[in-house]
Design an enzyme around this catalytic site. Structure first.
Site, short mmCIF file in Angstrom:
data_model
loop_
_atom_site.label_atom_id
_atom_site.label_comp_id
_atom_site.label_asym_id
_atom_site.label_seq_id
_atom_site.Cartn_x
_atom_site.Cartn_y
_atom_site.Cartn_z
N ASP A 19 0.87 -1.18 0.00
CA ASP A 19 0.00 0.00 0.00
C ASP A 19 0.91 1.23 0.00
OD1 ASP A 19 -2.33 1.66 0.37
OD2 ASP A 19 -1.87 1.78 2.51
N SER A 20 0.31 2.40 -0.19
CA SER A 20 1.07 3.65 -0.10
C SER A 20 1.67 3.82 1.28
CB SER A 20 0.13 4.83 -0.37
OG SER A 20 -0.86 4.88 0.65
N TYR A 51 -0.79 8.52 -1.82
CA TYR A 51 -0.88 8.36 -3.28
C TYR A 51 -2.04 9.18 -3.84
CZ TYR A 51 2.15 4.11 -3.52
OH TYR A 51 3.19 3.21 -3.48
N GLY A 52 -3.00 9.48 -2.95
CA GLY A 52 -4.28 10.07 -3.39
C GLY A 52 -4.17 11.36 -4.17
N CYS A 82 -4.55 -1.33 -1.83
CA CYS A 82 -4.74 0.12 -1.97
C CYS A 82 -5.71 0.38 -3.12
CB CYS A 82 -3.38 0.74 -2.26
SG CYS A 82 -3.42 2.51 -2.58
N THR A 84 -6.42 3.30 -4.41
CA THR A 84 -5.88 4.34 -5.30
C THR A 84 -4.88 3.74 -6.29
OG1 THR A 84 -6.04 5.76 -3.34
CG2 THR A 84 -4.90 6.67 -5.25
N CYS A 192 -10.95 3.39 1.09
CA CYS A 192 -9.49 3.53 1.20
C CYS A 192 -9.08 2.63 2.36
CB CYS A 192 -9.12 4.98 1.47
SG CYS A 192 -7.43 5.22 2.04
N THR A 193 -7.98 1.89 2.18
CA THR A 193 -7.64 0.88 3.18
C THR A 193 -7.13 1.48 4.51
OG1 THR A 193 -5.46 0.67 2.14
CG2 THR A 193 -7.16 -0.91 1.49
N HIS A 194 -6.84 2.77 4.51
CA HIS A 194 -6.47 3.40 5.79
C HIS A 194 -7.70 3.61 6.69
CE1 HIS A 194 -2.73 4.40 3.68
NE2 HIS A 194 -2.21 4.83 4.82
N1 DGL Z 1 -4.71 3.25 1.32
C1 DGL Z 1 -4.91 3.78 0.07
C2 DGL Z 1 -6.18 3.46 -0.63
O1 DGL Z 1 -6.78 2.46 -0.35
C3 DGL Z 1 -4.16 4.97 -0.42
C4 DGL Z 1 -4.21 6.18 0.31
C5 DGL Z 1 -3.28 7.24 -0.18
O2 DGL Z 1 -2.10 7.03 -0.12
O3 DGL Z 1 -3.77 8.29 -0.60
O4 DGL Z 1 -6.62 4.18 -1.50
#
Ligand code: DGL
Length: 270
Positions: A19-20, A51-52, A82, A84, A192-194
């Site tokens: 992931d990012s 990454y967004g 991720c 994104t 988003c996985t965060h």
């Molecule tokens: N965790 C990520 C996702 O699922 C990326 C978040 C990011 O880096 O912007 O989109």
């Protein structure tokens, strides 16, 4: 195409997940719960998070670097943990690498089915919401429901810093959830996985009447299905080793990873 020789012990090889940053650990937890005997290798690209707000080309370049690293570590499959990165790079990755690559996308389909009043909110990154892949999801599954999207700028960074309970995190969540509540959403997609790591705060803001949907468990099942089809599931019954790689420069990188993983972790620096 970067080819990978299929060795006799293909089944014993690890699964790469990235992931990012640390968000994909929410997916890793589901994978480890469903496939406890698999060895897992997690890469947190935290130095380049988020990454967004990056261009698809920038995200693709990061994905190539990480996938090359994972291939050099002889993984048998890659999970893009991720949304994104999946939106920006999954097609390119599948063309470039000759191994199973599992991606993920916001659960618009499940949410559209689950919603009782036909109003669905989607929390995701700007990159995901702007992507052609997301437009395709809306086209396929969003026709009979009202979908309200909300980019959550800054929320990924809160999770990266390990600020899961902080006031600033709560303020962002209130700011981003309120428009969805104002529109009457009864189902909200954590795209988003965060975000599963701040699920408790989101629940506090939206209340128990609103259902939250994320895709971590579905991704783990999809991975299991692909590995089974390719006869690549490990045939070992001891618990697989899970190791982490990070390029985070933060002093608390270990603490953040271990608090999200909820146990001591083997952490290497990239
Ligand atoms: N965790 C990520 C996702 O699922 C990326 C978040 C990011 O880096 O912007 O989109």
């Amino acid at each position: 195409m970067t080819d990978q020789p299929f060795m006799h012990d293909s089944k014993q090889r690890p699964i790469g997940v990235f992931d990012s940053g640390v968000g994909g650990i929410s997916v890793l937890q589901h994978i480890h719960a469903l496939l406890p005997n698999e060895q897992l290798l997690y890469v947190a690209d935290s130095k380049y998070a988020p990454y967004g707000n990056k261009t698809p080309a920038e995200i693709q370049a990061r994905c190539i670097e990480i996938a090359d690293f994972l291939v050099n570590h002889h993984v048998k499959a890659i999970v893009v943990g991720c949304n994104t990165a999946t939106a920006a790079a999954i097609d390119m990755m599948r063309e470039r690498y000759a191994l199973p690559i599992i991606g993920m996308e916001p659960a618009v389909k499940s949410a559209a089915t689950a919603s009782r009043n036909g109003i669905v909110g989607v929390l995701a990154t700007t990159g995901t919401l702007k992507s052609a892949q997301f437009a395709g999801l809306l086209e396929s599954y969003g026709r009979n429901v009202k979908i309200i999207t909300q980019a959550c700028v800054g929320l990924v960074e809160c999770v990266e810093r390990g600020e899961l309970q902080a006031d600033t995190t709560m303020q962002l969540i209130q700011q981003y959830c309120q428009p969805l509540l104002d529109e009457g959403a009864d189902t909200i997609v954590l795209g988003c996985t965060h975000y599963p790591f701040v699920r408790a705060l989101i629940e506090q803001v939206v209340g128990e009447e609103v259902s939250l949907i994320d895709t971590g468990a579905a991704v783990a099942r999809q991975l299991q299905k692909r590995l089974a089809m390719l006869n690549l599931l490990v045939n070992d019954n001891k618990v697989g080793c899970v190791s982490f790689w990070t390029n985070s420069k933060a002093d608390n990188a270990r603490q953040v990873i271990e608090s999200l993983w909820r146990r001591p972790a083997v952490i290497n620096l990239l």
